[in-house]
Design a protein around this motif. Sequence first.
Motif, PDB file in Angstrom:
ATOM      1  N   GLU A  92       0.678  -1.068  -0.043  1.00  0.00           N
ATOM      2  CA  GLU A  92      -0.137   0.096   0.073  1.00  0.00           C
ATOM      3  C   GLU A  92       1.036   1.255  -0.079  1.00  0.00           C
ATOM      4  O   GLU A  92       0.589   2.258  -0.859  1.00  0.00           O
ATOM      5  CB  GLU A  92      -0.973   0.111   1.202  1.00  0.00           C
ATOM      6  CG  GLU A  92      -2.259  -1.111   1.178  1.00  0.00           C
ATOM      7  CD  GLU A  92      -1.380  -2.218   1.585  1.00  0.00           C
ATOM      8  OE1 GLU A  92      -0.634  -2.443   2.292  1.00  0.00           O
ATOM      9  OE2 GLU A  92      -2.173  -3.393   1.191  1.00  0.00           O
ATOM     10  N   THR A  93       1.996   1.271   0.818  1.00  0.00           N
ATOM     11  CA  THR A  93       2.771   2.379   0.817  1.00  0.00           C
ATOM     12  C   THR A  93       3.675   2.618  -0.347  1.00  0.00           C
ATOM     13  O   THR A  93       3.894   3.592  -0.886  1.00  0.00           O
ATOM     14  CB  THR A  93       3.761   2.353   2.207  1.00  0.00           C
ATOM     15  OG1 THR A  93       4.457   1.250   2.101  1.00  0.00           O
ATOM     16  CG2 THR A  93       2.771   2.669   3.448  1.00  0.00           C
ATOM     17  N   GLU A  94       3.961   1.444  -0.993  1.00  0.00           N
ATOM     18  CA  GLU A  94       4.916   1.614  -1.935  1.00  0.00           C
ATOM     19  C   GLU A  94       3.863   2.065  -3.402  1.00  0.00           C
ATOM     20  O   GLU A  94       4.449   2.701  -4.288  1.00  0.00           O
ATOM     21  CB  GLU A  94       5.075  -0.004  -2.681  1.00  0.00           C
ATOM     22  CG  GLU A  94       6.430  -0.347  -1.789  1.00  0.00           C
ATOM     23  CD  GLU A  94       6.890  -1.669  -2.097  1.00  0.00           C
ATOM     24  OE1 GLU A  94       6.363  -2.259  -3.301  1.00  0.00           O
ATOM     25  OE2 GLU A  94       7.664  -2.348  -1.453  1.00  0.00           O
ATOM     26  N   SER A  95       2.594   1.771  -3.285  1.00  0.00           N
ATOM     27  CA  SER A  95       1.638   1.914  -4.274  1.00  0.00           C
ATOM     28  C   SER A  95       1.199   3.611  -4.093  1.00  0.00           C
ATOM     29  O   SER A  95       1.207   4.297  -5.156  1.00  0.00           O
ATOM     30  CB  SER A  95       0.240   1.325  -4.098  1.00  0.00           C
ATOM     31  OG  SER A  95      -0.658   1.497  -5.050  1.00  0.00           O
ATOM     32  N   ALA A 150       3.330   5.915  -3.038  1.00  0.00           N
ATOM     33  CA  ALA A 150       4.501   6.601  -3.159  1.00  0.00           C
ATOM     34  C   ALA A 150       4.849   6.692  -4.750  1.00  0.00           C
ATOM     35  O   ALA A 150       4.934   7.782  -5.274  1.00  0.00           O
ATOM     36  CB  ALA A 150       5.799   6.035  -2.747  1.00  0.00           C
ATOM     37  N   ALA A 151       4.188   5.435  -5.454  1.00  0.00           N
ATOM     38  CA  ALA A 151       4.350   5.540  -7.023  1.00  0.00           C
ATOM     39  C   ALA A 151       3.395   6.455  -7.546  1.00  0.00           C
ATOM     40  O   ALA A 151       3.499   7.258  -8.412  1.00  0.00           O
ATOM     41  CB  ALA A 151       4.222   4.080  -7.299  1.00  0.00           C
ATOM     42  N   ARG A 152       2.078   6.535  -6.917  1.00  0.00           N
ATOM     43  CA  ARG A 152       1.129   7.401  -7.382  1.00  0.00           C
ATOM     44  C   ARG A 152       1.332   8.636  -7.113  1.00  0.00           C
ATOM     45  O   ARG A 152       1.283   9.411  -8.034  1.00  0.00           O
ATOM     46  CB  ARG A 152      -0.335   6.928  -6.536  1.00  0.00           C
ATOM     47  CG  ARG A 152      -1.498   7.494  -7.106  1.00  0.00           C
ATOM     48  CD  ARG A 152      -2.781   7.187  -6.358  1.00  0.00           C
ATOM     49  NE  ARG A 152      -2.848   5.872  -6.281  1.00  0.00           N
ATOM     50  CZ  ARG A 152      -2.974   4.743  -5.436  1.00  0.00           C
ATOM     51  NH1 ARG A 152      -2.973   5.326  -4.184  1.00  0.00           N
ATOM     52  NH2 ARG A 152      -3.244   3.660  -5.442  1.00  0.00           N
ATOM     53  N   GLU A 153       1.928   8.963  -5.994  1.00  0.00           N
ATOM     54  CA  GLU A 153       2.527  10.420  -5.782  1.00  0.00           C
ATOM     55  C   GLU A 153       3.612  10.696  -6.758  1.00  0.00           C
ATOM     56  O   GLU A 153       3.493  11.957  -7.312  1.00  0.00           O
ATOM     57  CB  GLU A 153       2.874  10.765  -4.245  1.00  0.00           C
ATOM     58  CG  GLU A 153       3.242  11.954  -3.979  1.00  0.00           C
ATOM     59  CD  GLU A 153       3.643  12.058  -2.319  1.00  0.00           C
ATOM     60  OE1 GLU A 153       4.407  12.812  -2.189  1.00  0.00           O
ATOM     61  OE2 GLU A 153       2.624  11.755  -1.722  1.00  0.00           O
ATOM     62  N   GLU A 154       4.458  10.015  -7.010  1.00  0.00           N
ATOM     63  CA  GLU A 154       5.581  10.345  -7.963  1.00  0.00           C
ATOM     64  C   GLU A 154       5.007  10.415  -9.431  1.00  0.00           C
ATOM     65  O   GLU A 154       5.423  11.488 -10.131  1.00  0.00           O
ATOM     66  CB  GLU A 154       6.526   9.116  -7.933  1.00  0.00           C
ATOM     67  CG  GLU A 154       7.631   9.225  -8.900  1.00  0.00           C
ATOM     68  CD  GLU A 154       8.619   7.929  -8.999  1.00  0.00           C
ATOM     69  OE1 GLU A 154       9.703   8.345  -9.724  1.00  0.00           O
ATOM     70  OE2 GLU A 154       8.388   7.004  -8.293  1.00  0.00           O
ATOM     71  N   VAL A 155       3.980   9.810  -9.927  1.00  0.00           N
ATOM     72  CA  VAL A 155       3.125   9.842 -11.118  1.00  0.00           C
ATOM     73  C   VAL A 155       2.540  11.358 -11.062  1.00  0.00           C
ATOM     74  O   VAL A 155       2.678  12.076 -12.104  1.00  0.00           O
ATOM     75  CB  VAL A 155       2.288   8.823 -11.610  1.00  0.00           C
ATOM     76  CG1 VAL A 155       1.580   9.109 -12.599  1.00  0.00           C
ATOM     77  CG2 VAL A 155       3.290   7.395 -11.746  1.00  0.00           C
ATOM     78  N   ALA A 156       1.869  11.377  -9.957  1.00  0.00           N
ATOM     79  CA  ALA A 156       1.219  12.779 -10.036  1.00  0.00           C
ATOM     80  C   ALA A 156       1.843  13.889 -10.168  1.00  0.00           C
ATOM     81  O   ALA A 156       1.593  14.946 -10.686  1.00  0.00           O
ATOM     82  CB  ALA A 156       0.398  12.741  -8.541  1.00  0.00           C
TER      83      ALA A 156
END
Length: 170
Positions: A14-17, A19-25
Amino acid sequence: MDYTHQSGSPETPETESAAAREEVAEALERLAFLAVRHLASRDISFTAASTLGRLDREGPARLTALAADEGVAQPSMTQLIQRLERQDLVTRVDDPHDGRVVLVAITDGGRALLAERRRDRTARLAGLLATLPPEDEQALATAVRAAAPALQRLATGAGRTRRPPGSSAS
């Protein structure tokens, strides 16, 4: 492989997801800034261009629907439509389903303006891309090909979840 943050807490899916979502955003926000700041024409307002784009994509619409979708008050949209009419970019047409209703439709002049703006943005962006080293250009080309379907789904989904009038983005 290190599965901990610097704070020492373990990474979970969940935290990896997240973090990835925030990076893409953040990357998409930088891209949006590039588009608005360096690629947008200043010949008409953003709301006018957005309204013309919607009419081009979706066809004639009620003035009240245009105002709601653009997040502006109806009197403001009325003034905008009047300006666009004077520039021969839109016209008012009868609703074929309800003779009491008048719709706003894009004209050939409005379509031509949108096409010119697209060509201008593409040329500006091509000029910016030409300043990159070849390996960066290739990396972007590969990423765009891979991301295009997901970006299309994101844009389609965003169109279905428009913000209500009066709300604002940060």
